[in-house]
Design an enzyme around this catalytic site. Structure first.
Site, short mmCIF file in Angstrom:
data_model
loop_
_atom_site.label_atom_id
_atom_site.label_comp_id
_atom_site.label_asym_id
_atom_site.label_seq_id
_atom_site.Cartn_x
_atom_site.Cartn_y
_atom_site.Cartn_z
N GLN A 1 0.90 -1.05 -0.13
CA GLN A 1 0.36 -0.07 -0.19
C GLN A 1 0.47 1.06 -0.36
O GLN A 1 1.81 1.07 1.15
CB GLN A 1 -0.85 -0.25 1.14
CG GLN A 1 -2.30 1.06 0.89
CD GLN A 1 -3.05 1.29 2.33
OE1 GLN A 1 -2.56 1.60 3.35
NE2 GLN A 1 -4.10 1.43 2.09
N TYR B 1 -5.39 10.98 4.10
CA TYR B 1 -4.07 10.81 4.03
C TYR B 1 -3.89 11.50 2.62
O TYR B 1 -4.92 12.72 2.09
CB TYR B 1 -3.07 9.88 3.81
CG TYR B 1 -3.63 9.60 4.89
CD1 TYR B 1 -3.07 9.97 6.25
CD2 TYR B 1 -4.26 7.62 5.56
CE1 TYR B 1 -3.17 9.67 7.66
CE2 TYR B 1 -4.22 7.95 6.58
CZ TYR B 1 -3.33 8.46 8.00
OH TYR B 1 -3.20 7.84 8.89
N ARG C 1 -7.66 1.84 -2.86
CA ARG C 1 -8.30 1.79 -1.65
C ARG C 1 -9.51 3.56 -1.20
O ARG C 1 -8.48 4.02 -1.16
CB ARG C 1 -8.09 1.85 -0.21
CG ARG C 1 -8.33 1.38 0.76
CD ARG C 1 -7.86 0.76 2.18
NE ARG C 1 -8.73 0.23 3.35
CZ ARG C 1 -8.60 -0.53 4.37
NH1 ARG C 1 -7.51 0.36 5.23
NH2 ARG C 1 -8.97 -0.86 5.61
N GLY D 1 -8.51 -7.09 8.71
CA GLY D 1 -7.82 -6.03 9.34
C GLY D 1 -7.43 -6.79 11.33
O GLY D 1 -6.77 -7.98 10.78
N ARG D 2 -7.68 -6.50 12.12
CA ARG D 2 -7.39 -6.70 13.02
C ARG D 2 -7.57 -8.36 13.07
O ARG D 2 -7.51 -8.34 14.33
CB ARG D 2 -8.92 -5.86 14.44
CG ARG D 2 -7.91 -4.44 14.38
CD ARG D 2 -9.22 -3.77 14.92
NE ARG D 2 -10.03 -3.34 14.49
CZ ARG D 2 -11.70 -2.82 14.50
NH1 ARG D 2 -11.83 -2.18 15.58
NH2 ARG D 2 -12.43 -3.01 14.00
C1 8OZ Z 1 -3.89 3.71 11.75
C2 8OZ Z 1 -2.25 4.03 12.27
C3 8OZ Z 1 -1.06 4.84 11.98
C4 8OZ Z 1 -1.86 4.70 10.59
C5 8OZ Z 1 -4.43 4.34 7.78
C6 8OZ Z 1 -2.32 4.30 7.65
O1 8OZ Z 1 -5.41 4.54 8.26
C7 8OZ Z 1 -3.11 3.94 8.57
C8 8OZ Z 1 -3.07 4.19 10.40
C9 8OZ Z 1 -3.50 3.78 10.44
O2 8OZ Z 1 -4.51 4.10 7.07
#
Ligand code: 8OZ
Length: 367
Positions: free
Chosen positions: A104, A185, A232, A324-325
């Site tokens: 990713q 992001y 994503r 995920g988790r």
């Molecule tokens: C949790 C902590 C830090 C980064 C995301 C890359 O939420 C993350 C991330 C998740 O996409």
């Protein structure tokens, strides 16, 4: 012992673009914050991913495409030769176990601190609007810094960062890459009107705000071919400081998803609801209507359990499910789901930071 293979085709092989999966259970990208300052993967990370290679596809954790794209200490990178060589150990270990793994590609944009940026510079963003929230540095959690708006002339340089990272990922032996255009992001900051107030061709209209995500995706496709590139998106996830998603989620993603169709991607990976929190969506948003606009393979994610995945697969709402988790403490998750074996729930303390403890020391199940 149950045999869940009779209830669903989730345990059967499938194909996403050019990537052959041994089943439709995907390991979602999960940040585990176990890297040194150089962001170089090593044997520990190779072991962690190899243990999880029975997933139909591993989407390796968000990985910084450049020093500028970094917003958290202890996360990996893919901009240097050393990082690329480190990832090669990971992909070889996963392939030796018969797994498939994509990387990713991550640029945090404004969600960073000057403490993490090269020469202590301000993080970059579509607009000079500060995020709320804290990020993690070697000194602990600190508030994120005020970003500066990227000049229009700097945008090709951002696309180039993705291109270099994508090409490094190829040399590292991945099966493909996922463009991280989610979770507030950089690319998501461009998409959303709450964080993008630009007046150039990258801001304003939906078409303009979606431009960078599409240009980056096309650049990455030039390296990989469309059939090894996924993306994503998280249409309704608020950012860490609770900045709401776009003011018109249906219009924004109702434009972007059909645009992605023309790129013939390996897959679309949606966070259905608020990432890792809830499947609730704001009034007027219909995630299934948006994902239904996508013509290719679709990976559904967020708070699934097996029954929900089976049901949504039976309704043809998903082609694959990403957990995920659950992959943290169940390296053999696919086998456990297949046989109905008990699942281990990882304690939160194990999520981020540290070394092998809570990372590579989870036993495989008794079945
Ligand atoms: C949790 C902590 C830090 C980064 C995301 C890359 O939420 C993350 C991330 C998740 O996409």
């Amino acid at each position: 012992m149950t045999d869940n293979t009779t209830r669903t085709d989730l345990f059967e092989p499938t194909r996403m673009g050019a990537i052959e999966l041994s089943n439709r259970i995907v390991m979602a990208p999960i940040t585990r914050s176990r890297y040194a300052e150089d962001g170089i993967p090593n044997e520990l990370h190779a072991t962690y991913y190899a243990q999880r290679a029975s997933a139909g596809l591993i989407i390796a954790e968000a990985t910084n495409i450049s020093a500028q794209g970094r917003g958290y200490a202890a996360t990996p990178g893919i901009w240097s030769e050393e990082q690329t060589a480190g990832w090669k150990k990971v992909t070889e270990a996963v392939h030796a176990e018969g797994g498939k793994i994509v990387l990713q590609l991550w640029h945090v944009g404004r969600f960073s601190s000057v403490a993490l940026q090269p020469d202590g510079q301000a993080p970059v963003a579509p607009s000079a609007i500060k995020a709320e929230g804290d990020t993690y540095t070697t000194e602990g959690f600190v508030p994120v810094s005020m970003p500066r708006a990227l000049e229009t002339g700097e945008v090709p340089g951002i696309i180039e960062q993705y291109r270099v990272a994508a090409s490094n990922a190829k040399r590292a032996g991945f099966d493909g890459v996922e463009v991280h255009s989610a979770n507030s992001y950089l690319l998501d900051q461009f998409l959303r009107d709450s964080t993008n107030q630009r007046t150039d061709q990258y801001g304003g209209s939906i078409e303009n705000r979606a431009r960078l995500t599409l240009e980056v995706t096309r650049a990455v496709i030039e390296i990989w071919g469309s059939e090894r590139v996924g993306i994503r998106l998280s249409p309704v996830t608020p950012d860490a400081g609770n900045t709401p998603p776009d003011s018109n989620v249906m219009a924004l993603f109702g434009y972007l998803v059909p645009e992605l169709n023309s790129l013939n991607l390996a897959y679309l990976h949606f966070v259905e609801g608020a990432t890792a929190t809830s499947r609730d969506v704001p009034e007027g948003v219909d995630m299934d209507a948006l994902s239904g606009l996508f013509a290719g393979p679709y990976i559904g994610n967020n708070n699934y359990d097996l029954d929900m995945a089976i049901e949504r697969r039976a309704e043809n709402k998903i082609d694959a499910v990403a957990f995920g988790r659950l992959f943290i403490a169940n390296p053999d998750l696919v086998q456990r789901l297949r046989t109905g074996a008990a699942l281990t729930i990882a304690p939160r303390e194990s999520y981020y930071g540290g070394g092998a403890k809570g990372y590579t020391d989870w036993p495989t199940g008794n079945y």
